[in-house]
Enzyme design. Sequence first.
Site, PDB file in Angstrom:
ATOM      1  N   LYS A 162      85.885  37.670  60.318  1.00 42.20           N
ATOM      2  CA  LYS A 162      85.446  38.274  59.057  1.00 42.20           C
ATOM      3  C   LYS A 162      86.625  38.256  58.086  1.00 42.20           C
ATOM      4  O   LYS A 162      87.375  39.226  57.981  1.00 42.20           O
ATOM      5  CB  LYS A 162      84.965  39.719  59.291  1.00 42.20           C
ATOM      6  CG  LYS A 162      83.477  39.805  59.618  1.00 42.20           C
ATOM      7  CD  LYS A 162      83.017  41.230  59.828  1.00 42.20           C
ATOM      8  CE  LYS A 162      82.627  41.939  58.550  1.00 42.20           C
ATOM      9  NZ  LYS A 162      81.320  41.539  58.007  1.00 42.20           N
TER      10      LYS A 162
HETATM   11  N1  PMP Z   1      76.990  37.540  59.454  1.00 44.23           N
HETATM   12  C1  PMP Z   1      77.810  37.902  58.447  1.00 44.23           C
HETATM   13  C2  PMP Z   1      78.357  36.852  57.551  1.00 44.23           C
HETATM   14  C3  PMP Z   1      78.135  39.251  58.254  1.00 44.23           C
HETATM   15  O1  PMP Z   1      78.938  39.619  57.248  1.00 44.23           O
HETATM   16  C4  PMP Z   1      77.587  40.223  59.131  1.00 44.23           C
HETATM   17  C5  PMP Z   1      77.914  41.677  58.917  1.00 44.23           C
HETATM   18  N2  PMP Z   1      79.056  42.061  59.615  1.00 44.23           N
HETATM   19  C6  PMP Z   1      76.756  39.795  60.176  1.00 44.23           C
HETATM   20  C7  PMP Z   1      76.470  38.436  60.301  1.00 44.23           C
HETATM   21  C8  PMP Z   1      76.205  40.770  61.181  1.00 44.23           C
HETATM   22  O2  PMP Z   1      77.219  41.163  62.042  1.00 44.23           O
HETATM   23  P1  PMP Z   1      77.216  42.604  62.726  1.00 44.23           P
HETATM   24  O3  PMP Z   1      75.899  42.751  63.402  1.00 44.23           O
HETATM   25  O4  PMP Z   1      78.334  42.543  63.707  1.00 44.23           O
HETATM   26  O5  PMP Z   1      77.423  43.594  61.657  1.00 44.23           O
END
Ligand code: PMP
Length: 318
Positions: A162
């Site tokens: 991220k």
């Molecule tokens: N894809 C992206 C690009 C995101 O920013 C997120 C949010 N964190 C997700 C998928 C979903 O991930 P998570 O379930 O870990 O929040």
Amino acid sequence: MSRKGFEVSDEQWIYHGGEFVRLGEVRLSPATHALNYGTGVFEGIRAYWNESRGTLQVLKLREHYERFLNSCELLHIDCGHTVEELCEITLEILRRNAPREDTYIRPLAYKAAESIGVKLALPSELSIFTAPMANYVELTGLRCCVSSWRRVSDNAIPPRAKTTGSYINTALAVDAAHRAGYDEAIFLTQSGYVSEASAANIFLVRKGNLITPPPTADILEGITRAAVMELAEKELGMPVVERDVGRTELYAAEEVFFTGTGFQIAPVVEIDDHPIGGGRVGPVVERLQEMYFRAARGEWPEYEGWTVPVEVVHGAAR
Ligand code: PMP
């Protein structure tokens, strides 16, 4: 338009520069490397308010910090803390702020040098702050489009981490979708397969199977994605298949939904002006939503391990 912004209060306690301070006391220079070059990594964690217990239930705390440290590693950021320490710091922030509502936690580690020049061998800083967060998107059926913007690839800006800079890709796709009157955008990979939504993973229901693009489809390996896969297999007895998904399979699906910390579990009722499942929220996503929220709020003893409770003492903010 279904996306909401949530206010970040200057009065709140945050963690910054190795100590607990008020957010309003922190000042960053415009020369900060991460602001100029996008050299930061972050997480998004939710804590759900449990009224009957008087606790905040922090969802999948450890898993988020494990991913955070992996993201740090990619940018050679030493955030100076272990997963255990990061969890403990987060709980202390929540105890100090004592919010009695659903709360979002944002850890951020970034290159803090105030210098010009693109490189990674630079000092970094860690901040953790919070914001109140109810539903980020509507949970009653989103209207989406497939974006003309393609997902960044693993060999360009790895979506597995991220990184702050990679959210330009997200912002372009979401902005274009909103301007065209849709709620949300769905990305395809460079080779044209379905990847994910702007900040959420995507699932399809087809002939009794739950289908989702694999980690090689340039997705963030979502923590909610893994949680939903667990619920579908264990509680619904549904086979979960990770495989490439073609664009028009979306139109043909019985159900489509998004998963994410912010998005939670969000049904999709229309894609590129094609109604999905007759344009109504389907039974599988409805059951998954119900189970997910029960576990996330700490109301399902079997899934107690998903959350960490923080007792919120009324008026505890100090
Ligand atoms: N894809 C992206 C690009 C995101 O920013 C997120 C949010 N964190 C997700 C998928 C979903 O991930 P998570 O379930 O870990 O929040």
